[in-house]
Design an enzyme around this catalytic site. Structure first.
Site, PDB file in Angstrom:
ATOM      1  CB  CYS A  87       9.126  22.062  31.544  1.00 36.84           C
ATOM      2  SG  CYS A  87       9.472  23.488  30.479  1.00 36.84           S
ATOM      3  CG  HIS A 196      11.221  18.503  29.099  1.00 41.90           C
ATOM      4  ND1 HIS A 196       9.856  18.375  29.084  1.00 41.90           N
ATOM      5  CD2 HIS A 196      11.484  19.827  28.961  1.00 41.90           C
ATOM      6  CE1 HIS A 196       9.297  19.569  28.929  1.00 41.90           C
ATOM      7  NE2 HIS A 196      10.262  20.470  28.848  1.00 41.90           N
ATOM      8  CD  GLU A 198       9.285  14.954  29.748  1.00 42.11           C
ATOM      9  OE1 GLU A 198       8.760  15.952  29.207  1.00 42.11           O
ATOM     10  OE2 GLU A 198      10.053  15.051  30.741  1.00 42.11           O
TER      11      GLU A 198
END
EC number: 6.3.5.3
Length: 235
Positions: A87, A196, A198
């Site tokens: 991002c 994302h 993660e």
């Protein structure tokens, strides 16, 4: 061997702790790095995390791309170290010219958050080798400046050289040209994407209804891929 993956924190980073947690869950040692330092602390790979570095003033990622540590990130990338920009980190990579093109305000001019379907277009990178070609995954997305742009000639080059790493499917959430969600450099060690990963490394976290973000672990393969790349290079 213990693989050490550094996560750089910039003023305004929001997802650096999440990225370190993902690294740990994947089986590597997370290392916190600071934007004003020139010390990469001997890490084997690097992550530029999401957030709003320097408040996204000027352009998203533009000021962070000039941070002291980015000189060392560029040098490490040139030597083949795996580098992932997520991002805001993707925005830093294009602003630092480690990846081509640019990222602009979403086409609908609004911040968007959603579970986003992606298709894996390139599995020959340090961050995607644990995926299958054409695999469809779901990764959380949250951005306001995620519209990927480049000239027609540049887009044709990216397509022709297989440098599109991920593509939006189902919905193009931000107006990115040719549905591009993520890119790789020709060497395959630098990857950037807007969604994302993660936030998709543990089951049971977050809502899992049809009306809201689902729990999932599709993001884990990003980090396990990097671990395998480092171990393979050391063998």
């Amino acid at each position: 061997m213990t693989v050490r993956i550094g996560v750089v924190t910039f003023p305004g980073s929001l997802d650096d702790v999440d990225a370190r947690r993902a690294v740990r869950i994947a089986g590597a040692e997370p290392v916190a790095l600071w934007h004003a330092s020139h010390d990469l602390d001997g890490v084997d790979a690097l992550i530029l995390p999401g957030g709003f570095s320097y408040g996204d003033y000027l352009r998203a990622g533009a000021i962070a791309a000039l941070a002291p540590i980015m000189r060392d990130v560029k040098d490490a990338a040139a030597k083949g170290m795996p580098v992932l920009g997520i991002c805001n980190g993707f925005q830093m990579l294009v602003e630092a010219h480690l990846l081509p093109g640019g990222l602009i305000r979403n086409a609908h001019q609004q911040f968007i958050r959603r579970d986003q379907r992606l298709r894996v277009e390139n599995t020959s990178t340090a961050w995607t080798s644990d995926f299958a070609d054409g695999q469809e995954i779901v990764i959380p997305l949250k951005n306001a400046d995620g519209g990927y742009v480049a000239s027609d000639d540049e887009l044709d080059r990216l397509e022709g050289e297989g440098l599109v790493a991920f593509r939006y499917i189902g919905v193009n959430p931000n107006g990115s040209l040719r549905d591009i969600a993520g890119l790789t450099n020709p060497a395959g060690n630098v990857v950037g994407l807007m969604p994302h990963p993660e936030h998709a490394v543990e089951p049971g976290f977050g809502p899992s209804t049809a009306a809201a973000m689902r729990s999932g672990v599709d993001g884990l393969s990003f980090f396990s891929s990097a671990i395998a790349a480092v171990v393979g290079a050391a063998a």
